[in-house]
Structures are given as structure tokens and as C-alpha cells.
Design an enzyme around this catalytic site. Structure first.
Site, PDB file in Angstrom:
ATOM      1  N   GLY A   4      43.201  40.816  39.065  1.00  0.00           N
ATOM      2  CA  GLY A   4      43.573  39.635  38.343  1.00  0.00           C
ATOM      3  C   GLY A   4      45.102  39.504  38.798  1.00  0.00           C
ATOM      4  N   HIS A  26      33.635  48.933  33.353  1.00  0.00           N
ATOM      5  CA  HIS A  26      34.706  48.164  33.993  1.00  0.00           C
ATOM      6  C   HIS A  26      36.166  48.479  33.401  1.00  0.00           C
ATOM      7  CE1 HIS A  26      37.196  44.765  34.960  1.00  0.00           C
ATOM      8  NE2 HIS A  26      36.173  44.433  36.040  1.00  0.00           N
ATOM      9  N   GLU A  59      38.671  46.755  32.594  1.00  0.00           N
ATOM     10  CA  GLU A  59      38.939  45.985  31.242  1.00  0.00           C
ATOM     11  C   GLU A  59      38.498  46.743  30.061  1.00  0.00           C
ATOM     12  OE1 GLU A  59      37.935  42.207  32.944  1.00  0.00           O
ATOM     13  OE2 GLU A  59      39.680  42.475  34.513  1.00  0.00           O
ATOM     14  N   GLU A  90      37.631  49.856  42.023  1.00  0.00           N
ATOM     15  CA  GLU A  90      38.410  48.385  41.563  1.00  0.00           C
ATOM     16  C   GLU A  90      39.853  48.916  40.998  1.00  0.00           C
ATOM     17  OE1 GLU A  90      36.230  44.874  40.525  1.00  0.00           O
ATOM     18  OE2 GLU A  90      36.151  46.163  38.610  1.00  0.00           O
ATOM     19  N   SER A 143      41.271  41.274  43.301  1.00  0.00           N
ATOM     20  CA  SER A 143      41.881  40.168  43.919  1.00  0.00           C
ATOM     21  C   SER A 143      41.099  39.864  45.292  1.00  0.00           C
ATOM     22  CB  SER A 143      43.146  40.179  44.065  1.00  0.00           C
ATOM     23  OG  SER A 143      43.995  40.455  42.821  1.00  0.00           O
ATOM     24  N   LYS A 199      33.321  37.491  34.118  1.00  0.00           N
ATOM     25  CA  LYS A 199      34.179  38.063  32.798  1.00  0.00           C
ATOM     26  C   LYS A 199      34.021  37.235  31.559  1.00  0.00           C
ATOM     27  CE  LYS A 199      37.195  40.161  35.987  1.00  0.00           C
ATOM     28  NZ  LYS A 199      38.735  40.938  36.252  1.00  0.00           N
ATOM     29  N   ASN A 235      31.883  38.842  38.980  1.00  0.00           N
ATOM     30  CA  ASN A 235      31.820  39.159  37.668  1.00  0.00           C
ATOM     31  C   ASN A 235      32.636  38.011  36.899  1.00  0.00           C
ATOM     32  OD1 ASN A 235      32.518  40.204  35.187  1.00  0.00           O
ATOM     33  ND2 ASN A 235      33.951  41.881  35.809  1.00  0.00           N
TER      34      ASN A 235
HETATM   35  P1  13P Z   1      39.839  39.755  40.510  1.00  0.00           P
HETATM   36  O1  13P Z   1      38.992  39.547  41.602  1.00  0.00           O
HETATM   37  O2  13P Z   1      40.037  38.424  39.362  1.00  0.00           O
HETATM   38  O3  13P Z   1      41.040  40.663  40.572  1.00  0.00           O
HETATM   39  O4  13P Z   1      38.751  40.663  39.258  1.00  0.00           O
HETATM   40  C1  13P Z   1      38.223  41.889  39.956  1.00  0.00           C
HETATM   41  C2  13P Z   1      37.433  42.521  39.001  1.00  0.00           C
HETATM   42  O5  13P Z   1      37.799  42.959  37.929  1.00  0.00           O
HETATM   43  C3  13P Z   1      35.900  42.280  39.251  1.00  0.00           C
HETATM   44  O6  13P Z   1      35.212  43.191  38.167  1.00  0.00           O
END
Ligand code: 13P
Length: 253
Positions: free
Chosen positions: A175, A97, A99, A169, A215, A11, A9
Site C-alpha cells: 500500500g 496477512h 495487516e 509480502e 504494490s 481488504k 485481496n
Molecule cells: P497492495 O497491492 O495495495 O500494496 O497490497 C498488497 C497486499 O497486502 C495484498 O495482500
């Protein structure tokens, strides 16, 4: 047998040049395995989808979008429909997601409609669920994830469910550099699978792919993948580096 699946992803990262460069480097690094022993997808920002689809056209790497709108077409300024995503060559789409849940305020109800719209439109949704830090610390992980799964899959038949992938997740691991331990991931994945069995049937539970995200990186990918109910990884930060992402893809085989 569930085939391992690794998705990156991206982002809100990359630009017109670096998105294509990244795609090309991932193809060349993962050619022997991608699409054969492990399903692979990259999930770029909307505006680079077409360029990335083109760059991957001779590979076995699929492309996904980061979001979708629930209507087919109409006066919905700024939104993108399933048919538009299909039209530019998308196979997958992220739904819910964290976020989007946290920053944009998407509800389980909306995510449920997105999952349904994706499947009706011929896309394969990746439904994201996961608890916040205070929910984990308060011992509420099972309750929160259970509620998300039930609400976001409400009204979906077993046949439609077979198009979906679930991504666990934990929000506190996204992150942050903090990864769920393989045991923590396994525990929640097993719980999700059991819930799917209860909601549908044992075959659906056995077949549904459940990815871990938060992560994930080269140093922890293999250990996470060794867990019985971890079928793949949804990778954020580490998917922006071709070498790291290729290492993760290979660790999933
Ligand atoms: P990170 O791997 O940067 O922690 O992000 C995970 C994520 O949100 C994948 O959709």
C-alpha cells in the site's frame, strides 16, 4: 510445472453492490485465460463472500476469505470457522496477512494454527510472510522470513503443505507504492523455496507456489512474473479496479 496464480485481496473495501460489480467485470475481462492458463481468486470481505461466489458461479475464478479462526465451532464471538467458509463457497483463505499481524497482533504461533485449521477444514491457505522496513534495512530479511516460514508451517506434513500457497509480502511495499524490485522479490522467493526443500524435500520445494505481494500493478506485473521463483501475485489496491486486475491476470499467463 507450477501454474501461475493471481489473487486479489480486497481488504476492507467494496460494498454489497460494488463487490458484485467488480467480480462480474473481472470475469468478463479475463474469460479466455482465468482458470485455464492462470489460476485466479478474489478475496472479498466476509460479508460479501456469498454474493461474490454467486456472481462468479459460472466462471473459473475462485473465492477466498481474508482470515479464519482456528476452532471448528463454539463460543467464539465474531470469529468464522473453516466449515463456514467452505459452506459459502470459499476455496482459499489468507493466513497471517501482515495487516493482521501488525494491526491485530497475530503471532506466528496463531498463524500456524490457522494454516492447520484451514487445511483440516478443506481450504487452501495462502500463508503471508514478509519483513518490516527496519528489518530489511538492518539486513535481517532472510532471518525474519525464515523464522516466519518455519514457525507458521511447524508440524505440517509434506502432504498438507501441498495444499498451501506462500505469499511473500514485504511490509514496506504494501500500500506504499514502493514495490520490491524483481531482483529483491526473486532473492527472497528463492530463499523460501530453498527453505521448504530443507524442511521437507526437493519435490515440495519445486511444487510450492510462491506469490509476490506489495504494490503489484499493471506496470510491474510482467517483470515480477518473469522471475524464476515468482509464481504469481497477491494484489491489493490494484485488484479493486477491474481493468487493472485483468491486465495483471493477463501479464501472469
Ligand atoms: P497492495 O497491492 O495495495 O500494496 O497490497 C498488497 C497486499 O497486502 C495484498 O495482500
Amino acid at each position: 510445472m507450477r501454474k501461475p496464480f493471481v489473487a486479489g485481496n480486497w481488504k476492507m473495501h467494496t460494498d454489497s453492490q460494488t463487490s458484485v460489480n467488480l467480480a462480474v467485470s473481472i470475469v468478463s475481462g479475463s474469460r479466455e485465460v482465468a482458470g485455464r492458463s492462470v489460476a485466479v481468486a478474489v478475496i472479498p470481505p466476509f460479508v460479501y463472500l456469498q454474493a461474490v461466489v454467486r456472481a462468479l458461479s459460472t466462471s473459473h475464478i475462485a473465492v477466498g476469505a481474508q482470515d479464519i479462526y482456528i476452532e471448528r465451532q463454539g463460543a467464539f464471538t465474531g470469529e468464522i470457522s473453516a466449515s463456514m467458509l467452505k459452506d459459502v463457497g470459499c476455496t482459499y483463505v489468507l493466513c497471517g496477512h501482515s495487516e493482521r499481524r501488525q494491526v491485530i497482533g497475530e503471532s506466528d504461533e496463531l498463524v500456524n494454527k490457522k494454516v492447520a485449521a484451514a487445511i483440516s477444514g478443506g481450504l487452501l491457505p495462502i500463508l503471508c510472510v514478509g519483513e518490516l522496513l527496519d528489518e530489511r534495512e538492518g539486513g535481517r530479511t532472510a532471518e525474519v522470513v525464515g523464522r516466519q516460514i518455519k514457525s507458521c508451517l511447524a508440524g505440517l506434513s509434506a502432504e498438507k503443505l501441498s495444499a498451501a500457497t506462500i505469499a511473500y509480502e514485504p511490509v514496506w511495499a504494501i500500500g506504499t507504492g514502493l514495490t520490491a524490485t524483481p531482483q529483491q522479490a526473486q532473492e527472497v522467493h528463492a530463499l523460501i523455496r530453498k527453505l521448504i526443500e530443507e524442511m521437507y524435500d526437493s519435490e515440495s520445494g519445486e511444487e510450492v507456489r510462491i506469490l509476490y505481494g506489495g504494490s503489484a500493478k499493471p506496470s510491474n506485473a510482467a517483470e515480477l512474473m518473469r522471475q524464476e521463483d515468482v509464481d504469481g501475485l497477491l494484489v491489493g489496491g490494484a485488484s479493486l479496479n477491474a481493468d487493472d486486475f485483468v491486465t495483471i491476470i493477463k501479464a501472469a499467463v
